[in-house]
Write a protein that holds these residues in place. Structure first.
Motif, PDB file in Angstrom:
ATOM      1  N   MET A   1     124.913  75.842 -47.824  1.00 42.66           N
ATOM      2  CA  MET A   1     123.424  76.366 -48.145  1.00 42.66           C
ATOM      3  C   MET A   1     122.658  75.285 -48.211  1.00 42.66           C
ATOM      4  O   MET A   1     122.781  74.095 -49.337  1.00 42.66           O
ATOM      5  N   ILE A   2     121.651  74.798 -47.472  1.00 43.66           N
ATOM      6  CA  ILE A   2     120.981  73.712 -47.645  1.00 43.66           C
ATOM      7  C   ILE A   2     119.317  74.285 -47.789  1.00 43.66           C
ATOM      8  O   ILE A   2     118.741  75.261 -47.265  1.00 43.66           O
ATOM      9  N   GLY A   3     118.783  73.680 -48.891  1.00 40.68           N
ATOM     10  CA  GLY A   3     117.377  74.007 -49.067  1.00 40.68           C
ATOM     11  C   GLY A   3     117.069  75.307 -49.613  1.00 40.68           C
ATOM     12  O   GLY A   3     115.933  75.807 -49.509  1.00 40.68           O
ATOM     13  N   ILE A   4     117.891  75.855 -50.507  1.00 39.47           N
ATOM     14  CA  ILE A   4     117.604  77.050 -51.126  1.00 39.47           C
ATOM     15  C   ILE A   4     118.084  76.670 -52.758  1.00 39.47           C
ATOM     16  O   ILE A   4     118.636  75.695 -52.935  1.00 39.47           O
ATOM     17  N   THR A   5     117.422  77.339 -53.486  1.00 43.62           N
ATOM     18  CA  THR A   5     117.589  77.385 -55.282  1.00 43.62           C
ATOM     19  C   THR A   5     117.981  78.886 -55.734  1.00 43.62           C
ATOM     20  O   THR A   5     117.314  80.012 -55.293  1.00 43.62           O
ATOM     21  N   PRO A   6     118.763  79.029 -56.658  1.00 44.52           N
ATOM     22  CA  PRO A   6     119.129  80.146 -57.384  1.00 44.52           C
ATOM     23  C   PRO A   6     117.802  80.627 -58.074  1.00 44.52           C
ATOM     24  O   PRO A   6     117.892  81.863 -58.716  1.00 44.52           O
ATOM     25  N   VAL A   7     116.900  79.930 -58.261  1.00 46.11           N
ATOM     26  CA  VAL A   7     115.731  80.059 -59.365  1.00 46.11           C
ATOM     27  C   VAL A   7     114.573  80.321 -58.406  1.00 46.11           C
ATOM     28  O   VAL A   7     114.290  79.549 -57.403  1.00 46.11           O
ATOM     29  N   GLU A   8     113.960  81.269 -58.667  1.00 45.32           N
ATOM     30  CA  GLU A   8     112.621  81.625 -57.975  1.00 45.32           C
ATOM     31  C   GLU A   8     111.469  80.741 -58.380  1.00 45.32           C
ATOM     32  O   GLU A   8     111.353  80.662 -59.463  1.00 45.32           O
ATOM     33  N   LEU A   9     110.912  79.688 -57.445  1.00 47.03           N
ATOM     34  CA  LEU A   9     109.925  78.965 -57.752  1.00 47.03           C
ATOM     35  C   LEU A   9     108.570  79.562 -57.993  1.00 47.03           C
ATOM     36  O   LEU A   9     107.696  79.030 -58.484  1.00 47.03           O
ATOM     37  N   PHE A  10     108.490  80.597 -57.083  1.00 49.94           N
ATOM     38  CA  PHE A  10     107.078  81.294 -57.106  1.00 49.94           C
ATOM     39  C   PHE A  10     107.282  82.888 -57.181  1.00 49.94           C
ATOM     40  O   PHE A  10     108.029  83.340 -56.486  1.00 49.94           O
ATOM     41  N   ASP A  11     106.217  83.363 -58.015  1.00 47.26           N
ATOM     42  CA  ASP A  11     106.526  84.936 -57.890  1.00 47.26           C
ATOM     43  C   ASP A  11     104.969  85.263 -58.336  1.00 47.26           C
ATOM     44  O   ASP A  11     104.377  85.294 -59.435  1.00 47.26           O
TER      45      ASP A  11
END
Length: 59
Positions: A1-11
């Motif tokens: 998995m490249i370029g993803i994060t388990p934390v939502e950066l924008f909502d």
């Protein structure tokens, strides 16, 4: 998995939609799939905190 994060950066539904503001210093680091799933679970349970720091220009 490249370029993803388990934390939502924008909502768009939140009062402050972006997790970070201009001037915040952000450091991403690699994690394995197991840690990704674990963090995602803590985020869903509202038990995960992201720490950010303001960084002065020239530091």
């Amino acid at each position: 998995m490249i370029g993803i994060t388990p934390v939502e950066l924008f909502d768009n539904e939140k009062k402050q939609p972006s997790l970070f503001s201009p001037g915040h210093y952000i450091k991403f680091f690699p994690i394995d799939r197991m840690e990704f799933v674990s963090i995602k679970k803590f985020v869903a349970e509202d038990k995960f905190t992201v720490t950010s720091y303001d960084k002065e220009l020239g530091e």
